[in-house]
Scaffold this motif. Sequence first.
Motif: not given
Length: 469
Positions: A49-58, A132-136
């Motif tokens: 089953r797909l695990a739940g998660g929070e959408p990524l910030s933009v 920097r977004w990717l680095a986070g």
Amino acid sequence: MNASTAWEELVSAALVGTDRRPVPGGSAPETELLERAAVHTLRMRAGQRLAGGEPLSVAPAEEQPVVSRAAADRLGRILGGERPRLLAEWLETAAGRGYRVSPHLLPELLDQGARDRSIRPHLGVLAGHRGRWLAGLNPAWDFLLQEVTAVASAASDDAREVWEFGTSGDRRAHLGAVRSADPAGARQLLAKTWEKEAPEDRAAFLEVLAAGLSPDDEPFLEAALDDRRREVRHQAADLLTRLPDSRLGRRMAGRVTRYLTVEGGGIQVTPPVVCDAAMERDGIRAKPPRGTGERGWWLQQAVARTPLGVWTRLLGRPPAELVRMEIADWGREVMAGWVRAAVLQGDPEWARELFAWDPLADLLAALPGAEQESLAADFVRRHGLDGQLIMVLGGAAAPWGAHLTRAVLQKILEVSGTQPWNLGELTRLAGERIDPALYGVAERLSPEPPIQEVAALLRFRDDMLKELA
């Protein structure tokens, strides 16, 4: 048989081999084993089953201009293996002009930065907000979060915020910008937060003070000699060594008067017998490198941290005579100390005389640009192609002008007729250091393959820099 047992059976057969534990079915047991493992893996994944998660910030919107399509394509080619040694030049040039790279190249470029620390200072600017977004999101890329993010300004509206809350790289860049405009102001800015700074940041901030160094900096640097971190103490000692009238310089002069004297036309040396706490505070490391004796190591460092003007007064000879005088014992340590002092203190007279005695790249780099090129060209003309020639050329500041260019190209042409197999590093170095606008000089000189390879590399660089203009 349940799924878990079936998988264990497959793993067991793979470990011991299908000849010892056959897999039923099929004429090729190895293929049957792999096919069953693939089917089993697919079933297990399909049942999850797909695990739940929070959408990524933009990722924030970008403010810097992106490089041209042609420049991005060339960077992709370099990352793909075409002229890989030019990557640093491409990055430095693009970052210096305030560009950011195309988003599709960021993952590969950040992977490269994770492996190569030397290119990281440029990536902070080039990666933009998205980098920097990717680095986070990826711990392997989090080095980017400490690098410079934009061209620093001492007078920008958010300067105070940068100094208080910026990345380590941004704070270094901001301190450097303040230092260029107001040396005393930069020192005072650093002094206010000095006790709160991380040890690694303190050492890096002291490096910034090398620009605009003056006697006014001495009290601050003298206090830094008591820092708990060795790197901080040694950086402070290096800067104080560049101030000939500093208290550290006078303390070193007092020590070496006991170590070196002139007797019978030669230099007599009595190295120190102990490295006390006061010597360590002044930047002399007590523990020598492996294979080096303690007394010689302490002597070499004391000589290196002594103001060069002391030697003429103490020994009564100019540099040209001192470097050629006989030193009965400990001569290697004394000469190594003088070389280090000439480089550290940027003394062209000593560097010139020492280079004539032993042509070292560091000594060449301590000379003015025009003299560097003249001495390097002369060395190329009279020296054979070996490791020392390559190292000396490495000390000549790039881009090389027409004088050194002609000498190096002539050397390549000369060696191509006798040792063509030995030219690889010299042709690469020439192509990377010669002013790329001089590609026509190489193209017209000779049709010999090594010369044309230099010309092709210069043209590649010329096109590369034009794309980043």
